[in-house]
Structures are given as C-alpha cells and as structure tokens.
Design an enzyme around this catalytic site. Structure first.
Site, PDB file in Angstrom:
ATOM      1  N   GLY A  25      36.063  41.869  57.192  1.00 42.74           N
ATOM      2  CA  GLY A  25      36.433  40.540  56.706  1.00 42.74           C
ATOM      3  C   GLY A  25      37.055  39.667  57.780  1.00 42.74           C
TER       4      GLY A  25
ATOM      5  CB  ILE B  54      42.882  45.722  48.420  1.00 43.98           C
ATOM      6  CG1 ILE B  54      43.314  45.592  49.884  1.00 43.98           C
ATOM      7  CG2 ILE B  54      43.304  47.031  47.829  1.00 43.98           C
ATOM      8  CD1 ILE B  54      44.811  45.669  50.136  1.00 43.98           C
ATOM      9  CG  ASN B  55      40.315  39.509  47.072  1.00 47.24           C
ATOM     10  OD1 ASN B  55      40.669  38.949  48.130  1.00 47.24           O
ATOM     11  ND2 ASN B  55      39.469  38.955  46.233  1.00 47.24           N
TER      12      ASN B  55
ATOM     13  CG  ASN C 217      42.098  32.991  51.918  1.00 46.67           C
ATOM     14  OD1 ASN C 217      41.695  32.360  50.940  1.00 46.67           O
ATOM     15  ND2 ASN C 217      42.095  34.322  51.978  1.00 46.67           N
TER      16      ASN C 217
ATOM     17  CB  CYS D  46      39.925  34.581  43.866  1.00 53.50           C
ATOM     18  SG  CYS D  46      40.516  33.183  44.846  1.00 53.50           S
TER      19      CYS D  46
END
Ligand code: SIN
Length: 303
Positions: free
Chosen positions: A265, A191-192, A69, A130
């Site tokens: 998520g 984690i992101n 994404n 991000c």
C-alpha cells in the site's frame, strides 16, 4: 524457481503480491513503472454506486514512519468505472479485484449487481473499513451482525470470490472476521488504516480537514502482524495481509504468520516499483533457501 502461486477460495494468484486499494489508482497510472502482469493481483480504488468527490483538502499528512489519509472514497462511480477504467484492466493477465463500498448495505449489493456482467473481474473486495466517511465505512466492520448480513446479501448476487476488508479499529477483529465468514466471504483482508490525528502546532489546527484520518505505513506493521495472526488462528478462510509492507522481509514475515497473500500500500507512494521489488525479493528468498513450495512456508511460524 519456486512455484509462488496461492489460492484464495477459487481465486488462484500466480504469486502472493498484490497492490492495496487506494494506493494504485486504477492501475493505468502505474503502467510505465513495471509490467503489471508480473504481480499476483490488482485491487482497484474503491468504487461506489454513485460518483463521490471525496473529502476537502488537506487530506494527506505525513507522520513518523507513516501517513495519515482522509481521502473519503473519491471515485467516478460504478457506471463510469465500467466504461472508463475496466478497458485498461481487462486485457491484463494478473487478477483484477474490484474494491466496492457503499453508504448502505443495499449500495454494496447494487454496485456488485452492476459489475456482475463485466468480464475479467476476478473477485470483489468489500470495503467495510474506511474510517474517513460519515455514512458507511466503519459501520459495516464495527458491528458483527451488520458485517455478516451485508456479506450474506452480496453473496446472494455473485459467485465471484468475496474478500471482506476489515478494520483494526474494533475490540475483536476476529469476531468480525467470523461474522463475514458466516456470511459467505471467501477471505478477509486486514488491516485497513488505524484512526489517527496529526496537529500543526504553528497553525494551531489539525493537519487534516476531517480532523482524524487513517494511519498507514511502517508505523502500523506490528499492529497488522498481531491482527493477521489473530485472524489466522480464529478463521477457516484465508487471510490477506495489509499494513506497512515496505519490502520483501515485511512480506515474508506476514506469510510466515499465516497470510496467504499480501497487499502493498503506502510503499507505492514512495516507490512505484515497490510491488515488483517485493515480489523479486520474495522469489530470491525462496530460491536461496531452496523452499519447494510457498504453501509449506505460509503459517510456519514457531510460537
Ligand atoms: C479513503 O478513501 O478515505 C481511504 C480508503 C479507505 O480507508 O478504505
């Protein structure tokens, strides 16, 4: 029935299953799929001081066992969030954690100051990670000194629990984890997404408008397990796991590795009831195995 409640600093969750920021909107979008009060916590889509349109499409691409994404933190901005989104969240009995981001450290502080007078916000998740924005984003969690300073500045304006959301796109995630711990964070979430890229051979172009994006889903679970394990070994504050948690087995593996709670998520995009299914699976496991308390299970991995 096993007591599944867990503590993250002063924040007590009725169970360890939460939903990850950016995968569950502002929760109202999911209200018809299951009783939201059953899960441990809701983490909102990132809120920034000013509204943001996000990145140009295409901003999603499917990959093998995962998803890329590059959404770019679109959101209505903190003032509209308070007026338009909080009234749905306030009557819920699950914990409400507002994910906050900013282009600068001051933006984080200012956004939290605006949210401080709003009832029923139980904690903040500081989005330092991000990978899809030019200003802010990875700047904060790729540099220990900056991560520590921003956390310290936010700590000065709130007594609510602070969770720092970390990126795996660094040499040492535990160095950054230590820094936010020193800055006053009550927990880290990790984690992101991992920076990745997908190519459309037919069009001879990258699949995302921004060329690269953030990879999530089952493809990143082994990386997430390793990073969560590293953080648990090196930090004194609790670690909340995120990364490819698709079912109860995945969730239990992260708890065994030492995470106190987990965030669901990418699974939400496939099955909007995934958080509830995962919670039920975790509960069944504890009941069937006659495990008395979740705390004796968390971190009990044999290495
Ligand atoms: C995005 O909005 O680009 C994704 C959010 C994030 O990676 O933190």
């Amino acid at each position: 029935m096993t007591d599944l409640s867990v503590k993250i600093g002063s924040l007590v969750l009725k169970n360890p299953v939460m939903v990850a920021s950016g995968t569950f909107g502002y929760a109202e979008e999911f209200k018809d799929f299951f009783d939201l009060n059953q899960i441990g916590g809701i983490i909102t889509k990132t809120v920034t001081l000013e509204p943001r349109p996000g990145n140009a499409p295409p901003r999603i691409a499917e990959t093998a066992s995962g998803m890329l994404n590059s959404i770019g933190l679109p959101n209505v901005g903190v003032e509209h969030f308070i007026i338009e989104k909080m009234p749905f969240l306030q009557p819920l009995s699950t914990k409400i954690i507002v994910n906050v981001a900013g282009k600068t450290g001051e933006d984080f502080v200012e956004a939290v100051v605006r949210l401080e007078d709003v009832d029923r916000i139980d904690a903040y998740e500081l989005n330092y990670s991000c990978p899809n924005v030019k200003e802010g984003g990875l700047t904060f969690s790729a540099n220990a000194a900056i991560a520590e300073q921003v956390t310290r500045n936010v700590r000065k304006v709130t007594n609510r629990p602070l969770i720092a959301k970390l990126t795996p796109n660094v040499t040492s995630i535990s160095e950054i984890g230590k820094a936010v711990e020193n800055g006053g964070a009550d927990a880290v979430s990790a984690i992101n997404t991992l920076v990745g890229m997908a190519v459309d051979l037919g069009k001879k172009r990258p699949k995302l408008s921004t060329i690269t994006g953030g990879l999530s889903g089952p493809a990143i679970k082994p990386v997430a397990l390793a990073k969560v394990f590293e953080l648990v070994q090196n930090l004194s504050i609790p670690v909340i796991a995120i990364g490819g948690i698709m079912n109860a087995t995945d969730a239990l593996e992260f708890l065994l590795t030492g995470a106190v709670a987990i965030q669901v998520g990418t699974a939400n995009f496939i099955n909007p009831r995934a958080p509830l299914d995962i919670l039920e699976g975790v509960r069944d496991y504890f009941d069937k195995n006659r495990i008395d308390g979740i705390s004796s299970f968390i971190g009990s991995i044999k290495t």
